[in-house]
Design a protein around this motif. Structure first.
Motif, PDB file in Angstrom:
ATOM      1  N   ALA C  43       0.839  -1.203   0.000  1.00 53.52           N
ATOM      2  CA  ALA C  43       0.000   0.000   0.000  1.00 53.52           C
ATOM      3  C   ALA C  43       0.871   1.249   0.000  1.00 53.52           C
ATOM      4  N   SER C  44       1.971   1.193   0.750  1.00 53.75           N
ATOM      5  CA  SER C  44       2.843   2.369   0.850  1.00 53.75           C
ATOM      6  C   SER C  44       3.508   2.731  -0.472  1.00 53.75           C
ATOM      7  N   LEU C  45       3.533   1.768  -1.400  1.00 45.59           N
ATOM      8  CA  LEU C  45       4.102   2.081  -2.718  1.00 45.59           C
ATOM      9  C   LEU C  45       3.280   3.165  -3.409  1.00 45.59           C
ATOM     10  N   TYR C  46       1.982   3.185  -3.134  1.00 45.42           N
ATOM     11  CA  TYR C  46       1.096   4.017  -3.951  1.00 45.42           C
ATOM     12  C   TYR C  46       0.537   5.241  -3.233  1.00 45.42           C
ATOM     13  N   VAL C 154      19.266   0.746   3.071  1.00 43.04           N
ATOM     14  CA  VAL C 154      18.583   0.014   2.003  1.00 43.04           C
ATOM     15  C   VAL C 154      17.137   0.496   1.868  1.00 43.04           C
ATOM     16  N   GLU C 155      16.486   0.626   2.994  1.00 41.92           N
ATOM     17  CA  GLU C 155      15.089   1.096   3.000  1.00 41.92           C
ATOM     18  C   GLU C 155      14.990   2.462   2.307  1.00 41.92           C
ATOM     19  N   ALA C 156      15.906   3.358   2.660  1.00 40.74           N
ATOM     20  CA  ALA C 156      15.882   4.699   2.080  1.00 40.74           C
ATOM     21  C   ALA C 156      16.209   4.665   0.588  1.00 40.74           C
ATOM     22  N   ALA C 157      17.138   3.790   0.214  1.00 36.53           N
ATOM     23  CA  ALA C 157      17.520   3.688  -1.204  1.00 36.53           C
ATOM     24  C   ALA C 157      16.334   3.215  -2.033  1.00 36.53           C
ATOM     25  N   ILE C 158      15.596   2.246  -1.520  1.00 36.22           N
ATOM     26  CA  ILE C 158      14.430   1.731  -2.248  1.00 36.22           C
ATOM     27  C   ILE C 158      13.376   2.829  -2.374  1.00 36.22           C
ATOM     28  N   ALA C 159      13.215   3.604  -1.312  1.00 35.02           N
ATOM     29  CA  ALA C 159      12.207   4.676  -1.336  1.00 35.02           C
ATOM     30  C   ALA C 159      12.532   5.732  -2.392  1.00 35.02           C
ATOM     31  N   GLN C 160      13.813   5.871  -2.749  1.00 35.12           N
ATOM     32  CA  GLN C 160      14.232   6.875  -3.736  1.00 35.12           C
ATOM     33  C   GLN C 160      14.066   6.389  -5.181  1.00 35.12           C
ATOM     34  N   LEU C 161      13.770   5.116  -5.371  1.00 33.55           N
ATOM     35  CA  LEU C 161      13.732   4.573  -6.737  1.00 33.55           C
ATOM     36  C   LEU C 161      12.513   5.069  -7.494  1.00 33.55           C
ATOM     37  N   ASN C 164       8.237   2.304 -10.874  1.00 36.97           N
ATOM     38  CA  ASN C 164       8.130   0.918 -11.375  1.00 36.97           C
ATOM     39  C   ASN C 164       9.285   0.038 -10.880  1.00 36.97           C
ATOM     40  N   GLN C 165      10.445   0.654 -10.642  1.00 34.19           N
ATOM     41  CA  GLN C 165      11.545  -0.113 -10.060  1.00 34.19           C
ATOM     42  C   GLN C 165      11.246  -0.454  -8.602  1.00 34.19           C
ATOM     43  N   ARG C 166      10.651   0.518  -7.914  1.00 34.13           N
ATOM     44  CA  ARG C 166      10.330   0.304  -6.504  1.00 34.13           C
ATOM     45  C   ARG C 166       9.298  -0.822  -6.357  1.00 34.13           C
ATOM     46  N   GLU C 167       8.305  -0.826  -7.265  1.00 36.03           N
ATOM     47  CA  GLU C 167       7.303  -1.901  -7.226  1.00 36.03           C
ATOM     48  C   GLU C 167       7.974  -3.266  -7.352  1.00 36.03           C
ATOM     49  N   VAL C 168       8.828  -3.383  -8.378  1.00 36.16           N
ATOM     50  CA  VAL C 168       9.415  -4.696  -8.660  1.00 36.16           C
ATOM     51  C   VAL C 168      10.337  -5.160  -7.538  1.00 36.16           C
ATOM     52  N   ILE C 169      11.208  -4.276  -7.062  1.00 35.84           N
ATOM     53  CA  ILE C 169      12.152  -4.729  -6.023  1.00 35.84           C
ATOM     54  C   ILE C 169      11.421  -5.010  -4.714  1.00 35.84           C
ATOM     55  N   THR C 170      10.351  -4.271  -4.458  1.00 38.60           N
ATOM     56  CA  THR C 170       9.579  -4.519  -3.232  1.00 38.60           C
ATOM     57  C   THR C 170       8.942  -5.904  -3.269  1.00 38.60           C
ATOM     58  N   LEU C 171       8.294  -6.201  -4.396  1.00 34.14           N
ATOM     59  CA  LEU C 171       7.622  -7.501  -4.473  1.00 34.14           C
ATOM     60  C   LEU C 171       8.630  -8.653  -4.550  1.00 34.14           C
ATOM     61  N   HIS C 198      16.874  -5.227 -12.292  1.00 33.23           N
ATOM     62  CA  HIS C 198      18.311  -4.979 -12.436  1.00 33.23           C
ATOM     63  C   HIS C 198      18.665  -3.537 -12.060  1.00 33.23           C
ATOM     64  N   ARG C 199      17.878  -2.610 -12.586  1.00 32.13           N
ATOM     65  CA  ARG C 199      18.162  -1.201 -12.275  1.00 32.13           C
ATOM     66  C   ARG C 199      18.002  -0.943 -10.784  1.00 32.13           C
ATOM     67  N   ALA C 200      16.934  -1.500 -10.229  1.00 34.89           N
ATOM     68  CA  ALA C 200      16.656  -1.261  -8.815  1.00 34.89           C
ATOM     69  C   ALA C 200      17.768  -1.841  -7.939  1.00 34.89           C
ATOM     70  N   ARG C 201      18.102  -3.111  -8.172  1.00 33.43           N
ATOM     71  CA  ARG C 201      19.132  -3.747  -7.346  1.00 33.43           C
ATOM     72  C   ARG C 201      20.472  -3.053  -7.506  1.00 33.43           C
ATOM     73  N   SER C 202      20.795  -2.672  -8.754  1.00 30.60           N
ATOM     74  CA  SER C 202      22.089  -2.030  -9.000  1.00 30.60           C
ATOM     75  C   SER C 202      22.188  -0.730  -8.213  1.00 30.60           C
ATOM     76  N   LYS C 203      21.104   0.026  -8.190  1.00 30.37           N
ATOM     77  CA  LYS C 203      21.154   1.296  -7.464  1.00 30.37           C
ATOM     78  C   LYS C 203      21.266   1.077  -5.964  1.00 30.37           C
ATOM     79  N   VAL C 204      20.523   0.118  -5.459  1.00 32.99           N
ATOM     80  CA  VAL C 204      20.597  -0.131  -4.016  1.00 32.99           C
ATOM     81  C   VAL C 204      22.002  -0.607  -3.650  1.00 32.99           C
ATOM     82  N   ARG C 205      22.579  -1.457  -4.490  1.00 36.72           N
ATOM     83  CA  ARG C 205      23.961  -1.882  -4.234  1.00 36.72           C
ATOM     84  C   ARG C 205      24.908  -0.677  -4.214  1.00 36.72           C
ATOM     85  N   GLY C 206      24.707   0.216  -5.185  1.00 40.44           N
ATOM     86  CA  GLY C 206      25.561   1.404  -5.264  1.00 40.44           C
ATOM     87  C   GLY C 206      25.458   2.263  -4.008  1.00 40.44           C
TER      88      GLY C 206
END
Lengths: 83, 196, 218
Positions: C43-46, C154-161, C164-171, C198-206
């Motif tokens: 729910a927080s995604l949207y 990690v939580e903050a990095a995902i929130a910045q995506l 559509n990247q945030r949706e995919v990496i969250t699920l 790929h984009r989402a994970r790469s950014k979080v790794r970065g």
């Protein structure tokens, strides 16, 4: 230009392919080249390990649940629906 | 078929993390091509260097590919005890010194005498000589650089890297066939060192 | 293997459904408690705030309860519940966007920056190692990756995506759904899903790499 062994992957290509590798979506040929590169390249081995760790960290994120009041409210609703 | 398999410490598959049981048959997790039990012929060994070397018995149809074979079932038959930390370190030195030998050839082709380089015995010594060479250009410069890098990797204990560099250096000097030729020299080195 | 798991899951679904239809409060609470965290996350995604997300989850449960008699088990119970939830959350998100001047849904997923700064690779005309690392990543102190501070990063990095990247990496990664479930739920092709992942994970790794201070390497 001076790629000495054309079938080998560069590190830049490894970085592009890492998710396909982890998702098992590479062709057999690409996967073999990917794995061979990991054998000789410490930097890429570290990179793949970091990706795996990143995934592990994401899966370790905890969300809080609903508040107790919200749950009580849901239970009331449930009782009301099922008579 | 009897083949070989490199594993990380603790009988661990380097890419899957699967811990192989000793002497028990293991079935491929799926029948999909590529998902089988991978193993090496002697010629494939230099491509898959790792800490433990095992003899593996393969069963079911075995597909042979360029740098590996794949079977439906496999069983670790026994560890090749002579492939240990020392062998790994020696293999690294072998790679670096081969890269040095190729550099000596390249320098000779260019009319540059390099007796000290040819005579160097240790990696440190080799690297010192490489660093004190006169300014080079073209193929000799490139070959000296490969040799220097291979020494550095070997001194770090990175055997797979040092030997890979030797094979790439062979391409720079001998053309595209150099790679397979150098890998084949390396596989013979392993076979001899381990009595395979 | 997958068939076995699917069969076990649908037997479990049937057991839960029977219990819910029989008015078993314990079964209902157990279901709420097990899905609650993941539902709030989705729910927080949207929607914009934690409070609104809670409301959306409540609203979804109302929908679930009223739909229960008609649920035929064509999809798994979980997938059905998350379908209802996503609908509630998205329409709430749309309403929010209309009432706030700047909706903070993150950037769209336009053509992306590369996964790793190109300056960390040797140039294509390098005589020996074109495209190889010039500043390779160095191993992390792995025991730190799962500590509280890193997880907050990690939580903050995902929130910045982008959305559509945030949706995919969250699920996929946070909730652990498999790729088929995510594709179906988000209406994506396998390939597309992988690109976004790929984009989402790469950014979080970065971001984690910067956090560990290994940026430039040696």
């Amino acid at each position: 230009m001076t790629r000495r062994v054309p079938e080998e992957l560069t590190c830049a290509e490894m970085v592009r392919l890492v998710t396909d590798f982890l998702e098992d979506a590479l062709s057999l040929e690409d996967r073999t080249h990917f794995e061979q590169h990991l054998v000789f390249c410490k930097g890429c081995a570290a990179y793949v390990r970091q990706m795996r760790k990143t995934i592990e960290a994401s899966s370790a994120l905890k969300g809080e649940g609903l508040s107790a009041e919200a749950q009580a409210e849901l239970l009331r609703l449930f009782k009301g629906t099922c008579k | 078929m009897i083949a070989y398999k490199f594993l990380a410490a603790g009988r661990t598959g380097p890419f899957t993390g699967y811990v192989w049981p000793e002497r028990q048959w293991v079935d491929a997790p799926s029948s999909r091509e590529g998902a089988g039990v991978h193993a090496c012929r002697i010629a494939d060994l230099p491509f898959w260097i790792d800490h433990e070397l095992w003899q593996i018995e393969l069963a079911g149809p075995v597909v042979e590919r360029e740098t590996q074979v794949e079977a439906r079932r496999g069983r670790l038959a026994g560890r090749v005890g002579s492939w240990d930390a020392r062998a790994l370190a020696e293999f690294a030195v072998h790679g670096a010194l081969r890269a040095r030998d190729l550099a000596v050839l390249a320098l000779g082709d260019a009319g540059i005498r390099s007796d000290a380089l040819a005579r160097a015995v240790t990696l440190q010594e080799t690297r010192v000589v490489l660093e004190s060479l006169p300014a080079l250009s073209g193929v000799p410069a490139e070959m000296a650089a490969y040799a220097r890098e291979a020494c550095t990797r070997a001194l770090d204990g990175a055997a797979a890297s040092a030997t890979h560099m030797a094979a790439v250096a062979a391409v720079a000097l001998l053309g595209p066939t150099g790679f397979a030729a150098e890998r084949s020299i390396q596989s013979r080195w392993i076979a001899e060192r381990c009595g395979l | 293997m997958d068939d076995l798991r699917a069969a076990a899951a649908s037997a479990e679904d049937a057991r839960i459904l029977d219990a819910l239809r029989a008015g078993d409060e314990k079964a209902f609470l157990a279901l709420v408690q097990s899905l609650n965290g993941p539902m709030l996350r989705v729910a927080s995604l949207y929607v914009s705030s934690r409070g609104v997300a809670e409301e959306v989850v409540q609203e979804a449960w109302v929908g679930v309860l009223s739909g229960l008699p008609r649920f035929e088990g064509r999809s798994s119970l979980r997938r059905w519940i998350f379908g209802i939830l996503a609908n509630c959350a998205k329409s709430r998100g749309v309403r929010e966007a209309r009432s706030t001047p700047f909706s903070d849904m993150g950037p769209r997923d336009d053509e992306d920056e590369p996964a790793v700064d190109p300056s960390r690779f040797l140039p294509p005309d390098h005589p020996r190692w074109p495209g190889h690392w010039s500043a390779p990543p160095t191993a992390w102190a792995e025991e730190q990756v799962l500590n509280k501070e890193s997880l907050a990063v990690v939580e903050a990095a995902i929130a910045q995506l982008p959305m559509n990247q945030r949706e995919v990496i969250t699920l996929r990664d946070v909730l652990g759904w498999n790729s088929a479930e995510v594709c179906e739920s988000l209406g994506l092709s396998e390939g597309n899903q992988r690109v976004l992942l790929h984009r989402a994970r790469s950014k979080v790794r970065g971001v984690l790499e910067k956090h560990f201070g290994a940026g430039g390497g040696r």
